[in-house]
Design a protein around this motif. Structure first.
Motif, mmCIF file in Angstrom:
data_model
loop_
_atom_site.group_PDB
_atom_site.id
_atom_site.type_symbol
_atom_site.label_atom_id
_atom_site.label_comp_id
_atom_site.label_asym_id
_atom_site.label_seq_id
_atom_site.Cartn_x
_atom_site.Cartn_y
_atom_site.Cartn_z
ATOM 1 N N ARG A 68 0.860 -1.233 0.061
ATOM 2 C CA ARG A 68 0.009 -0.007 0.180
ATOM 3 C C ARG A 68 0.888 1.265 -0.019
ATOM 4 O O ARG A 68 1.700 1.549 0.739
ATOM 5 C CB ARG A 68 -0.934 0.094 1.368
ATOM 6 N N ILE A 69 0.591 2.160 -0.988
ATOM 7 C CA ILE A 69 1.212 3.517 -1.081
ATOM 8 C C ILE A 69 0.164 4.533 -0.879
ATOM 9 O O ILE A 69 -1.216 4.153 -1.411
ATOM 10 C CB ILE A 69 1.813 3.518 -2.162
ATOM 11 N N SER A 81 4.794 -7.450 -10.725
ATOM 12 C CA SER A 81 4.714 -6.762 -12.131
ATOM 13 C C SER A 81 5.293 -5.366 -12.056
ATOM 14 O O SER A 81 5.450 -4.781 -13.360
ATOM 15 C CB SER A 81 3.352 -6.257 -12.627
ATOM 16 N N ARG A 82 5.881 -4.877 -11.146
ATOM 17 C CA ARG A 82 6.526 -3.633 -11.007
ATOM 18 C C ARG A 82 5.516 -2.569 -11.474
ATOM 19 O O ARG A 82 6.022 -1.599 -12.236
ATOM 20 C CB ARG A 82 7.989 -3.588 -11.832
ATOM 21 N N SER A 83 4.409 -2.319 -11.042
ATOM 22 C CA SER A 83 3.371 -1.674 -11.572
ATOM 23 C C SER A 83 2.763 -0.885 -10.284
ATOM 24 O O SER A 83 2.500 -1.678 -9.242
ATOM 25 C CB SER A 83 2.302 -2.340 -12.627
ATOM 26 N N VAL A 84 2.255 0.359 -10.636
ATOM 27 C CA VAL A 84 1.616 1.059 -9.499
ATOM 28 C C VAL A 84 0.265 1.265 -10.061
ATOM 29 O O VAL A 84 0.034 1.839 -11.137
ATOM 30 C CB VAL A 84 2.325 2.414 -9.487
ATOM 31 N N VAL A 85 -0.857 0.911 -9.199
ATOM 32 C CA VAL A 85 -2.200 1.074 -9.588
ATOM 33 C C VAL A 85 -2.800 2.226 -8.446
ATOM 34 O O VAL A 85 -2.726 2.030 -7.403
ATOM 35 C CB VAL A 85 -3.049 -0.121 -9.251
ATOM 36 N N ASP A 142 -5.449 4.946 -7.019
ATOM 37 C CA ASP A 142 -6.672 4.737 -6.446
ATOM 38 C C ASP A 142 -7.656 5.224 -7.443
ATOM 39 O O ASP A 142 -9.053 4.487 -7.476
ATOM 40 C CB ASP A 142 -6.948 5.709 -5.132
ATOM 41 N N ASP A 143 -7.374 5.948 -8.483
ATOM 42 C CA ASP A 143 -8.281 6.110 -9.498
ATOM 43 C C ASP A 143 -8.311 5.268 -10.652
ATOM 44 O O ASP A 143 -9.159 5.394 -11.669
ATOM 45 C CB ASP A 143 -8.056 7.492 -10.309
ATOM 46 N N GLY A 144 -7.531 3.990 -10.394
ATOM 47 C CA GLY A 144 -7.432 2.997 -11.326
ATOM 48 C C GLY A 144 -6.521 2.983 -12.362
ATOM 49 O O GLY A 144 -6.151 2.103 -13.257
ATOM 50 N N SER A 145 -5.791 4.211 -12.497
ATOM 51 C CA SER A 145 -4.602 4.346 -13.672
ATOM 52 C C SER A 145 -3.481 3.387 -13.352
ATOM 53 O O SER A 145 -3.128 3.245 -12.043
ATOM 54 C CB SER A 145 -4.175 5.691 -13.800
ATOM 55 N N ILE A 146 -2.851 3.095 -14.235
ATOM 56 C CA ILE A 146 -1.731 2.360 -13.974
ATOM 57 C C ILE A 146 -0.310 2.911 -14.452
ATOM 58 O O ILE A 146 -0.510 3.180 -15.648
ATOM 59 C CB ILE A 146 -1.697 0.722 -14.610
ATOM 60 N N VAL A 147 0.789 2.534 -13.687
ATOM 61 C CA VAL A 147 2.070 3.362 -14.120
ATOM 62 C C VAL A 147 3.094 2.049 -14.122
ATOM 63 O O VAL A 147 3.447 1.438 -13.039
ATOM 64 C CB VAL A 147 2.564 4.643 -12.934
ATOM 65 N N GLU A 148 3.566 1.789 -15.153
ATOM 66 C CA GLU A 148 4.603 0.799 -15.204
ATOM 67 C C GLU A 148 6.086 1.354 -14.767
ATOM 68 O O GLU A 148 6.227 2.634 -15.483
ATOM 69 C CB GLU A 148 4.705 0.101 -16.448
#
Length: 223
Positions: free
Chosen positions: A132-133, A142-146, A148-154
């Motif tokens: 949790r961040i 997967s080294r990805s950040v999801v 709270d608005d649903g967008s994903i950052v690789e």
């Protein structure tokens, strides 16, 4: 964190109950830190590392649910159990919505309390690959950040390694030399730390990594 002695933060204003629970948890092998009001509990939770939080709902200064909400906003994802004399379904729902993983009504059975704590620790271990961040979650595999608005950052491998180290210890400030040792052991120059902090901020927002002047870096909040 000491794997042999799991750490529990107990925040309870009833002196008799707090003393009983301290003795109970210690006898079960926990290392116990305790506080008698929400403000002291907030300070301990933000400055220490714990495996589980046990929070009374009706605390003075800052009540238990407000305390937990503040911790979740600060990115503290430690599993929490709320103790409360309020035990109807609506009260339990309110507690769970505030960020608690479990809710136990008073008076409670001691064996049930201990079993619930063990379950929380097992659940935490099973989900440790997702951290949790404040503002989202980081998937370590997967080294990805999801967000709270649903967008994903690789993230790249090195960006992910840095974020993982910071996110696993959300209350700790890491010096550049520590990050270099833990995250970039093969790097020849300490400047690589600042470079990858810059990369993370560029992808996740400037506040995603906080600078603690004179000390180093700690995890922050996603933009």
């Amino acid at each position: 964190m000491n794997e042999l002695r799991p750490r529990v933060l107990l925040v309870e204003d009833d002196v008799q109950l707090r003393t009983m629970l301290e003795e109970l948890f210690t006898g079960e092998g926990y290392e116990v830190s305790s506080a008698s009001d929400g403000q002291k509990g907030l300070h301990l939770a933000l400055t220490g590392e714990f495996d589980v939080l046990v929070l009374d709902r009706g605390l003075p200064v800052i009540d238990g649910l407000s305390l937990l909400t503040k911790l979740r906003r600060e990115g503290v994802g430690t599993a929490a159990l709320i103790l409360s004399a309020l035990g109807n379904p609506a009260d339990r729902v309110e507690g769970l919505d505030a960020g608690a993983e479990d809710y136990l009504s008073k008076p409670f059975d001691v064996d049930e309390l201990l079993a619930r704590l063990r379950a929380l620790r097992r659940r935490h271990a099973a989900t440790a690959a997702t951290l949790r961040i404040a503002g989202g979650r980081f998937d370590v595999e997967s080294r990805s950040v999801v967000r709270d608005d649903g967008s994903i950052v690789e993230l790249s491998e090195r960006e992910g390694a840095l974020l993982e180290e910071l996110a696993r210890w959300p209350n700790r400030v890491f010096g550049r030399d520590e990050i270099l040792e833990y995250v970039f052991p093969n790097a020849e120059e300490a400047g690589v730390v600042d470079t990858y902090v810059h990369y993370l901020r560029r992808k996740l927002g400037r506040g995603s990594v906080r600078t603690v002047h004179g000390l180093g870096y700690r995890i922050g909040t996603l933009a």
